[in-house]
Design a protein around this motif. Structure first.
Motif, PDB file in Angstrom:
ATOM      1  N   ASP A 214       0.761  -1.112   0.013  1.00  0.00           N
ATOM      2  CA  ASP A 214      -0.167   0.151   0.121  1.00  0.00           C
ATOM      3  C   ASP A 214       0.933   1.191  -0.073  1.00  0.00           C
ATOM      4  O   ASP A 214       0.294   2.315   0.152  1.00  0.00           O
ATOM      5  N   GLN A 215       2.257   1.110  -0.384  1.00  0.00           N
ATOM      6  CA  GLN A 215       2.997   2.316  -0.484  1.00  0.00           C
ATOM      7  C   GLN A 215       2.414   3.369  -1.258  1.00  0.00           C
ATOM      8  O   GLN A 215       2.040   3.090  -2.494  1.00  0.00           O
ATOM      9  N   LYS A 216       2.861   4.679  -1.027  1.00  0.00           N
ATOM     10  CA  LYS A 216       2.202   5.769  -1.805  1.00  0.00           C
ATOM     11  C   LYS A 216       3.503   6.519  -2.084  1.00  0.00           C
ATOM     12  O   LYS A 216       4.568   6.697  -1.298  1.00  0.00           O
ATOM     13  N   PHE A 217       3.466   7.029  -3.371  1.00  0.00           N
ATOM     14  CA  PHE A 217       4.548   7.686  -3.915  1.00  0.00           C
ATOM     15  C   PHE A 217       3.623   9.076  -4.533  1.00  0.00           C
ATOM     16  O   PHE A 217       2.773   9.272  -4.929  1.00  0.00           O
ATOM     17  N   ASN A 239      13.002  -2.185 -10.967  1.00  0.00           N
ATOM     18  CA  ASN A 239      13.828  -3.117 -11.777  1.00  0.00           C
ATOM     19  C   ASN A 239      12.999  -3.892 -13.077  1.00  0.00           C
ATOM     20  O   ASN A 239      13.590  -4.863 -13.516  1.00  0.00           O
ATOM     21  N   GLY A 240      12.056  -3.151 -13.384  1.00  0.00           N
ATOM     22  CA  GLY A 240      10.965  -4.032 -14.305  1.00  0.00           C
ATOM     23  C   GLY A 240       9.956  -5.051 -13.759  1.00  0.00           C
ATOM     24  O   GLY A 240       9.285  -5.706 -14.616  1.00  0.00           O
ATOM     25  N   LEU A 241      10.181  -5.128 -12.540  1.00  0.00           N
ATOM     26  CA  LEU A 241       9.219  -5.941 -11.665  1.00  0.00           C
ATOM     27  C   LEU A 241       7.711  -5.249 -11.622  1.00  0.00           C
ATOM     28  O   LEU A 241       7.788  -4.190 -11.100  1.00  0.00           O
ATOM     29  N   PRO A 242       6.548  -5.877 -11.793  1.00  0.00           N
ATOM     30  CA  PRO A 242       5.463  -5.401 -11.172  1.00  0.00           C
ATOM     31  C   PRO A 242       5.549  -4.964  -9.530  1.00  0.00           C
ATOM     32  O   PRO A 242       6.258  -6.045  -8.766  1.00  0.00           O
ATOM     33  N   PHE A 243       5.200  -4.053  -9.135  1.00  0.00           N
ATOM     34  CA  PHE A 243       5.507  -3.537  -7.940  1.00  0.00           C
ATOM     35  C   PHE A 243       5.058  -4.587  -6.722  1.00  0.00           C
ATOM     36  O   PHE A 243       5.696  -4.982  -5.936  1.00  0.00           O
TER      37      PHE A 243
END
Length: 326
Positions: A214-217, A239-243
């Motif tokens: 649930d991190q917000k940016f 890194n190209g990974l889905p979060f």
């Protein structure tokens, strides 16, 4: 802080460098006072390499570094980049325009010449055409730059760059979640005395071990607007990974770590255990983060058993989820 030679530049650089993208307010607002404090604490910790670019904050990052340099007794090795400015990218590269961008960086940084300028993830077709490297060699002879290198997105492009005469460095995405360089690029760079500069050592913060699903940016943060590659190459964010997949992998990875090391320490130390790595560009939005990153230089190397586990984890659990190539 331990040091290593940065390829053919001959310069002794700190194992941990300071990434300065965030000094351009590109991750959210950062007060000028705090930016100056980050630079000062980095110097106090023995960090003598600063990595920036002309497009970070539209020049704000370079300007802040330049003002700090004027009052600092220390003279760090300053890396900047060229090639993503709106007058160049994606298809308007000319020798005069590249020179103008470099001169703009020199002015903002308050330097007579750039220690090192790197091509900034320019289109592969422009990179492989090779003419732009001839321009950089001319600028070197003219005294605008002391050294030149290339920051790239794909390992194959980095290997191509290793064949360029007088190229001093390659900057690559390399971390526990992106290990292809070990068998392909690192030996080639060492063979040609090319310094290897690591960016995204913590995979945009995933490998700090402090993020949650649930991190917000902030709106300005690429981890918000580029998480699926909407603005630039998807590999540059997480890194190209889905979060969510990245968070799952981090939780799994934590379970195999020894009790005396956290994930951030393990991630940075693993990179330093690769002898061909010259320096790690670690960003920081607070002085406390700078200190934590710098302290890893003095940690003991990871034991062989943990190293094997980390490589196996990448091969079996991570590699297949990376988008955008490696």
């Amino acid at each position: 802080m331990k040091k290593r030679i940065l390829g053919s530049t001959g310069f002794d650089v700190s194992e941990i460098g300071l990434g300065c993208w965030q000094l351009g307010n590109d991750f959210g607002p950062l007060e000028d006072k705090q930016a100056q404090e980050i630079l000062s604490v980095a110097s106090d910790e023995g960090i003598n390499l600063l990595d920036t670019a002309d497009v970070y904050g539209g020049g704000i990052s370079e300007d802040r570094i330049g003002r700090w340099l004027k009052k600092s007794k220390e003279k760090p090795f300053v890396i900047t980049k060229v090639g993503r400015g709106e007058t160049l990218f994606p298809a308007s590269y000319t020798k005069n325009k590249v020179r103008e961008n470099i001169q703009g960086s020199i002015t903002r940084l308050g330097l007579e010449a750039l220690d090192l300028v790197q091509l900034h993830c320019i289109p592969p077709e422009v990179l492989r055409n090779g003419e732009i490297f001839n321009w950089l060699e001319d600028f070197q002879q003219q005294g605008l730059i002391k050294n030149f290198g290339a920051s790239v997105e794909m390992i194959d492009d980095a290997i191509f760059c290793c064949q360029v005469p007088k190229l001093a460095t390659v900057q690559i995405i390399f971390n526990i979640f992106r290990q292809k360089a070990i068998e392909t690029l690192l030996p080639k760079a060492a063979e040609n005395n090319i310094g290897v500069i690591v960016r995204l050592p913590l995979a945009s913060g995933l490998l700090s071990g402090k993020m949650a699903k649930d991190q917000k940016f902030s709106e300005q943060d690429h981890r918000n607007y580029n998480k699926d590659g909407a603005a630039f190459h998807v590999g540059e964010t997480f890194n190209g990974l889905p979060f969510n997949k990245g968070i799952e992998l981090v939780d799994q990875l934590k379970a195999i770590l020894p009790s005396h090391l956290n994930l951030l320490e393990t991630s940075l130390r693993w990179l330093l255990d690769q002898p061909q790595v010259s320096t790690i560009i670690a960003g920081a939005s607070s002085p406390q983060q700078v200190i934590k990153n710098a302290q890893v230089s003095n940690l003991a190397p990871l034991d062989e058993e943990l190293d094997k586990k980390l490589k196996m984890f990448y091969q079996s659990q991570v590699k297949q989820h990376i988008r955008g190539g490696i």
